[in-house]
Design a protein around this motif. Structure first.
Motif, PDB file in Angstrom:
ATOM      1  N   ALA A 222      44.585  52.410  43.944  1.00 10.52           N
ATOM      2  CA  ALA A 222      44.528  51.561  42.749  1.00 10.52           C
ATOM      3  C   ALA A 222      45.626  51.941  41.781  1.00 10.52           C
ATOM      4  O   ALA A 222      45.905  53.120  41.571  1.00 10.52           O
ATOM      5  N   VAL A 223      46.246  50.929  41.213  1.00 10.40           N
ATOM      6  CA  VAL A 223      47.160  51.099  40.093  1.00 10.40           C
ATOM      7  C   VAL A 223      46.419  50.528  38.888  1.00 10.40           C
ATOM      8  O   VAL A 223      46.072  49.346  38.878  1.00 10.40           O
ATOM      9  N   ILE A 224      46.154  51.394  37.919  1.00 12.12           N
ATOM     10  CA  ILE A 224      45.348  51.020  36.759  1.00 12.12           C
ATOM     11  C   ILE A 224      46.258  50.999  35.537  1.00 12.12           C
ATOM     12  O   ILE A 224      46.913  52.009  35.234  1.00 12.12           O
ATOM     13  N   GLN A 225      46.278  49.868  34.858  1.00 13.87           N
ATOM     14  CA  GLN A 225      47.130  49.734  33.682  1.00 13.87           C
ATOM     15  C   GLN A 225      46.261  49.409  32.466  1.00 13.87           C
ATOM     16  O   GLN A 225      45.454  48.472  32.517  1.00 13.87           O
ATOM     17  N   ARG A 226      46.436  50.201  31.410  1.00 16.48           N
ATOM     18  CA  ARG A 226      45.755  49.911  30.150  1.00 16.48           C
ATOM     19  C   ARG A 226      46.499  48.760  29.500  1.00 16.48           C
ATOM     20  O   ARG A 226      47.723  48.816  29.340  1.00 16.48           O
ATOM     21  N   VAL A 227      45.762  47.707  29.135  1.00 20.91           N
ATOM     22  CA  VAL A 227      46.405  46.503  28.609  1.00 20.91           C
ATOM     23  C   VAL A 227      45.774  46.049  27.296  1.00 20.91           C
ATOM     24  O   VAL A 227      44.608  46.314  27.027  1.00 20.91           O
ATOM     25  N   THR A 228      46.608  45.366  26.495  1.00 16.61           N
ATOM     26  CA  THR A 228      46.071  44.666  25.332  1.00 16.61           C
ATOM     27  C   THR A 228      45.826  43.207  25.673  1.00 16.61           C
ATOM     28  O   THR A 228      45.036  42.533  25.013  1.00 16.61           O
ATOM     29  N   LYS A 229      46.490  42.736  26.738  1.00 15.42           N
ATOM     30  CA  LYS A 229      46.300  41.392  27.269  1.00 15.42           C
ATOM     31  C   LYS A 229      46.717  41.396  28.726  1.00 15.42           C
ATOM     32  O   LYS A 229      47.680  42.069  29.095  1.00 15.42           O
ATOM     33  N   ALA A 230      45.989  40.613  29.535  1.00 18.26           N
ATOM     34  CA  ALA A 230      46.384  40.418  30.930  1.00 18.26           C
ATOM     35  C   ALA A 230      45.784  39.108  31.414  1.00 18.26           C
ATOM     36  O   ALA A 230      44.714  38.692  30.967  1.00 18.26           O
ATOM     37  N   SER A 231      46.499  38.470  32.331  1.00 14.74           N
ATOM     38  CA  SER A 231      45.988  37.237  32.930  1.00 14.74           C
ATOM     39  C   SER A 231      46.536  37.088  34.335  1.00 14.74           C
ATOM     40  O   SER A 231      47.561  37.672  34.689  1.00 14.74           O
ATOM     41  N   VAL A 232      45.822  36.282  35.120  1.00 21.39           N
ATOM     42  CA  VAL A 232      46.225  35.979  36.482  1.00 21.39           C
ATOM     43  C   VAL A 232      46.199  34.466  36.642  1.00 21.39           C
ATOM     44  O   VAL A 232      45.212  33.812  36.293  1.00 21.39           O
ATOM     45  N   THR A 233      47.294  33.932  37.179  1.00 24.29           N
ATOM     46  CA  THR A 233      47.417  32.500  37.406  1.00 24.29           C
ATOM     47  C   THR A 233      47.727  32.253  38.871  1.00 24.29           C
ATOM     48  O   THR A 233      48.544  32.959  39.465  1.00 24.29           O
ATOM     49  N   THR A 234      47.052  31.262  39.454  1.00 24.71           N
ATOM     50  CA  THR A 234      47.385  30.803  40.799  1.00 24.71           C
ATOM     51  C   THR A 234      47.753  29.337  40.668  1.00 24.71           C
ATOM     52  O   THR A 234      47.002  28.557  40.082  1.00 24.71           O
TER      53      THR A 234
ATOM     54  N   LEU B 253      41.456  46.998  31.218  1.00 23.81           N
ATOM     55  CA  LEU B 253      42.221  47.515  32.345  1.00 23.81           C
ATOM     56  C   LEU B 253      42.555  46.414  33.334  1.00 23.81           C
ATOM     57  O   LEU B 253      41.689  45.600  33.694  1.00 23.81           O
ATOM     58  N   LEU B 254      43.801  46.413  33.780  1.00 18.08           N
ATOM     59  CA  LEU B 254      44.231  45.594  34.908  1.00 18.08           C
ATOM     60  C   LEU B 254      44.292  46.542  36.099  1.00 18.08           C
ATOM     61  O   LEU B 254      44.983  47.567  36.041  1.00 18.08           O
ATOM     62  N   ILE B 255      43.560  46.222  37.157  1.00 19.15           N
ATOM     63  CA  ILE B 255      43.452  47.104  38.314  1.00 19.15           C
ATOM     64  C   ILE B 255      44.005  46.386  39.539  1.00 19.15           C
ATOM     65  O   ILE B 255      43.473  45.358  39.961  1.00 19.15           O
ATOM     66  N   LEU B 256      45.086  46.918  40.088  1.00 22.65           N
ATOM     67  CA  LEU B 256      45.646  46.421  41.342  1.00 22.65           C
ATOM     68  C   LEU B 256      45.035  47.269  42.442  1.00 22.65           C
ATOM     69  O   LEU B 256      45.089  48.502  42.378  1.00 22.65           O
ATOM     70  N   LEU B 257      44.435  46.626  43.449  1.00 22.08           N
ATOM     71  CA  LEU B 257      43.661  47.348  44.454  1.00 22.08           C
ATOM     72  C   LEU B 257      44.180  47.088  45.853  1.00 22.08           C
ATOM     73  O   LEU B 257      44.256  45.938  46.291  1.00 22.08           O
TER      74      LEU B 257
END
Length: 150
Positions: free
Chosen positions: A3-15, A27-31
């Protein structure tokens, strides 16, 4: 699991043109998942992330967890975390689990994290071409590999 864990003030995912996940502080977590991952990896990693003290206290010291700040989380599957770049210039992803193994483990991880955090966890769309936007706070980025926890 990695996992790559990033502390964020904002995050979003778009498809495509659809925003499928959006959070503010959290947290934004890439797994990344491999075939050898088990329920033990899921439980350990989820607990580690839920209790990871990467948020500032009143003195600005990283003493608080996502639980302490009631933060939100997004989990995005990312098989490229298991890239092997040892030979040549084209990464090999042979260690990354195929969807028939990875999807159930990914879903179990999200469910476990929801249980540990006591709230809904947002997700990307497994296997989709996603655009991830974030404002990394700090920046704080932590990499955790369950195979190196000893």
């Amino acid at each position: 699991m990695k996992a790559v864990i990033q502390r964020v003030t904002k995050a979003s995912v778009t498809t495509g043109r659809v925003k499928v996940a959006s959070i503010n502080d959290g947290l934004l977590i890439l797994l990344g998942i491999i075939n050898e991952d088990t329920q033990e990896d899921i439980t350990w990693l989820s607990n580690k992330i839920a209790n990871l003290r990467v948020f500032g206290d009143d003195q600005g010291v990283m003493n608080k967890s996502i639980l302490d700040i009631n933060g939100d989380a997004i989990v995005v599957s990312q098989f490229t975390l298991h890239a092997n770049t040892k030979k040549g210039n084209r990464p090999s992803y042979i260690k990354a689990a195929k969807p028939d193994v990875a999807i159930p483990l990914y879903e179990q991880f999200v469910s476990q994290l929801e249980s540990d955090l006591g709230k809904r966890v947002q997700t990307g769309e497994f296997g989709a071409d996603m655009k991830v936007e974030l404002i990394n706070d700090g920046p704080v980025t932590i990499i955790i590999d369950t195979k190196q926890k000893g």
